[in-house]
Design an enzyme around this catalytic site. Sequence first.
Site, short mmCIF file in Angstrom:
data_model
loop_
_atom_site.label_atom_id
_atom_site.label_comp_id
_atom_site.label_asym_id
_atom_site.label_seq_id
_atom_site.Cartn_x
_atom_site.Cartn_y
_atom_site.Cartn_z
N GLN A 76 -4.26 2.32 14.85
CA GLN A 76 -3.03 2.99 13.85
C GLN A 76 -2.35 4.05 14.87
OE1 GLN A 76 -4.19 4.39 10.14
NE2 GLN A 76 -2.31 4.91 9.68
N ARG A 131 -8.56 3.85 12.70
CA ARG A 131 -7.35 5.04 12.99
C ARG A 131 -6.76 5.05 14.29
NH1 ARG A 131 -5.98 6.05 7.96
NH2 ARG A 131 -7.77 6.53 6.83
N GLU A 173 -8.91 4.09 -2.72
CA GLU A 173 -7.75 4.00 -3.58
C GLU A 173 -7.97 3.13 -4.94
OE1 GLU A 173 -4.31 2.29 -1.44
OE2 GLU A 173 -5.20 2.89 0.41
N GLU A 209 -10.63 3.86 2.70
CA GLU A 209 -9.59 4.80 2.13
C GLU A 209 -9.73 4.41 0.56
OE1 GLU A 209 -5.66 3.97 3.29
OE2 GLU A 209 -5.71 5.56 4.97
N ASP A 261 0.90 -1.28 0.18
CA ASP A 261 0.13 -0.05 0.17
C ASP A 261 0.86 1.20 0.06
OD1 ASP A 261 -2.50 1.26 0.00
OD2 ASP A 261 -2.37 1.58 2.12
N THR A 267 -9.30 -5.48 3.32
CA THR A 267 -8.95 -4.57 1.88
C THR A 267 -9.90 -4.86 0.93
OG1 THR A 267 -6.48 -3.86 2.61
CG2 THR A 267 -7.41 -3.65 0.26
N HIS A 294 -4.25 14.12 0.23
CA HIS A 294 -4.42 13.02 1.53
C HIS A 294 -3.15 13.49 2.59
CE1 HIS A 294 -5.38 9.52 3.93
NE2 HIS A 294 -4.23 9.31 3.61
N ASP A 320 -9.32 0.43 1.47
CA ASP A 320 -8.39 -0.03 2.43
C ASP A 320 -8.82 0.40 3.77
OD1 ASP A 320 -5.72 -1.37 3.07
OD2 ASP A 320 -4.82 0.65 3.59
N GLU A 376 -10.45 12.32 6.80
CA GLU A 376 -10.40 13.84 6.21
C GLU A 376 -11.71 14.44 6.10
OE1 GLU A 376 -7.37 13.48 2.64
OE2 GLU A 376 -7.97 11.46 3.14
N LYS A 400 -4.56 -2.25 9.86
CA LYS A 400 -4.80 -2.26 8.29
C LYS A 400 -5.08 -3.62 7.82
CE LYS A 400 -3.62 2.14 6.89
NZ LYS A 400 -4.23 2.89 5.80
#
Lengths: 411, 411
Positions: free
Chosen positions: A234, A231, A197, A195, A122, A251, A129, A227, A357, A247
């Site tokens: 993380q 948070r 992607e 996420e 990844d 996915t 971002h 993904d 975000e 993570k």
Amino acid sequence: MTDLKRSWLASANSAETPFPLNNLPYGVFSSGDGARRMGTAIGDQVLDLTAMEADGLLSFGGTLGAGAWNGFMALGREAWARLRARLTEVLAEGGDQGLSRYLVPLANVVLHMPFNVTEYTDFYAGRHHASNVGTMFRGPENALPPNWLHIPIGYNGRASSVVVSGTDVIRPNGQIKGPNDDLPRFGPSRRFDIELEMGAIVGVPSTGPITVAEAFENIFGYVLLNDWSARDIQAWEYQPLGPFQAKATATTISPWIVTAAALEPFRTATPARETPLLDYLTEPGPMLYDIDLEVTMAPDGQAETVLSRTNYSVMYYSAAQQLAHHTSSGCPMRVGDLLGSGTISGPTKDSRGSLLELSWGGKEPITLTTGQIRSFVEDGDTLGLRGAAKGNGYQIGFGPCVGTLRPARPI
Amino acid sequence: MTDLKRSWLASANSAETPFPLNNLPYGVFSSGDGARRMGTAIGDQVLDLTAMEADGLLSFGGTLGAGAWNGFMALGREAWARLRARLTEVLAEGGDQGLSRYLVPLANVVLHMPFNVTEYTDFYAGRHHASNVGTMFRGPENALPPNWLHIPIGYNGRASSVVVSGTDVIRPNGQIKGPNDDLPRFGPSRRFDIELEMGAIVGVPSTGPITVAEAFENIFGYVLLNDWSARDIQAWEYQPLGPFQAKATATTISPWIVTAAALEPFRTATPARETPLLDYLTEPGPMLYDIDLEVTMAPDGQAETVLSRTNYSVMYYSAAQQLAHHTSSGCPMRVGDLLGSGTISGPTKDSRGSLLELSWGGKEPITLTTGQIRSFVEDGDTLGLRGAAKGNGYQIGFGPCVGTLRPARPI
């Protein structure tokens, strides 16, 4: 801007279908008997390539009966071009309508993982971002790490956790320590995120460093990729060696591999460099793609809200640059390796590719059209990605990339 | 302390052999015809299990003809116990000397990767290593990251880069930016290092969180593991998502899988906890092993110097704790997953497991017995790891774990 290639199958000629003759994406499906078959989507149908090879209408060494596209990818670029040319010919207007007997309505099939993910990497290649997340964690002066404009930053992810669209996701438990906690505790993630992607699939192996130009040619195709990210897990675990269990829950990828060949008309250059790149990362031509992207959320079976609209072309690094960098140390790459682009956020608030975000870390919760308030994903929410490259009267779509969050396991 | 089990094969009864009857490690070898065969090492011989199964003397579903131990591992614990019991019986004193026809001298074989590495995870579980590295990078007050005593910190590595002992390693090129450089450059790593580790191999898959006790039972065996590391590439790339190309050139493993069954008499507890662990990481019993370890360096074909002597039992977290943590988010684990322990450094200078620590970042270069001075690995150097659990008149050895560094590719 290229035009629609017309097919004898009417549903493939609609401006609305994600699967016109220009696309011909590759997937794995099952219907009545449950056996996994390989096919290409065309209009509202899937063409059963496993049956066609079994009947001698295609000849690719039996790879079309393998239930995953890895074996076919390993045949190499000549085979890729030959299958695409053959399918384009027989499905075109004036082609072979006798192939109707190999068509199965998409509405009647279950889609499976289109390939076996060999290893999953990844990246973190979205300028907006990286700036947004950096601002939240380190303040606006230190938003971008000093290496970011020089290196397509990436880390190894967990291939075993990659699942196909439609697979439920179970909220993870993990170690969490809030800013005011003395000690960590073990419990359900409360800041579970997505996420947006793109995923690039390596189709040609390499055993040493390759150039960006070679890397571009080694990529077989692309999928949408979500993904999922915890948070809070993380934040506590990621120093000093990067994200790990945050993570590793899941996915999600879209079920159809859209080939680089289908995306060829939509190539576009990466944005202007803010500082020159080292030679080994310089692109000899446009290697990103103009693909419109959306993030949707549907709370607990209710109507969806589009949370974000952006485009793959905002990325600072292309998949070819990422793949070339990936090999720079001599790292071997294998057929089926999957490279996540990094979160694709545009410059505006409504083009951000993660809830972190969009809700600015929970400080600016989002109101859905159905009235619910969200900062992160709640149990029962279905998150979706959509993507399409827009041609003249047609589009190259990826199919759905959805997952529903289920409650955490009891501890 | 357990005693030697005596074999009818005299070389297996020596106190010096790494492969007495108590060991029975599993490997993959070839001899004259080049075909990959599966075998167990006994004394100075390897017993050809592929031939024995082909002749009907063993029955494990053909997995002993697969050229890799993954299929056998997937048969599960009952099969593991059955093969070990059978081999112990037929090779013991009074056993079946007719099996001599299946013995091939170890001196005449080439050893290959014993299993296919599905995914590779590397941890950071050595208390002294973490303190040493942390002190060099962040000063003694902030040596240990705040999460370190709570989480077995790990990150995903690159399975495609794992090679068997004896494979040459090519010095990587990469992005490097020194503390006084304005811009990064692309060139050969000048601080190329090794890491002394143990590798644990997952033999039983799991699809959700498992306990530490379950994790212990799911580990099939262990190898020595050298995680080659480019410290200068690492220093520039690793923030914020962890090491990537710095660790992707090669990871060397020893060729024999020493089973958890063989190591059972050497179980030992992790050191006293400095702070209590969360419940999901608590060990129900001793799950580390008492294994003596050494690091050697032989410059350019000359005599080796032992750089370091330590023991696996100094690790703060066991492989079982690491595996349980690895699954805590729901991350699926598969047969053939490899978990690196993290660098095994003891409390004293001569027990450190990396050159970074041994030469204190190059500030205290090492003088070899042959006179050369070393801070990091130079082209032509052969680095080796050795490991042995010491019983009463016997030892459980791992075989060699060596690699020679070759010059970087021209850019």
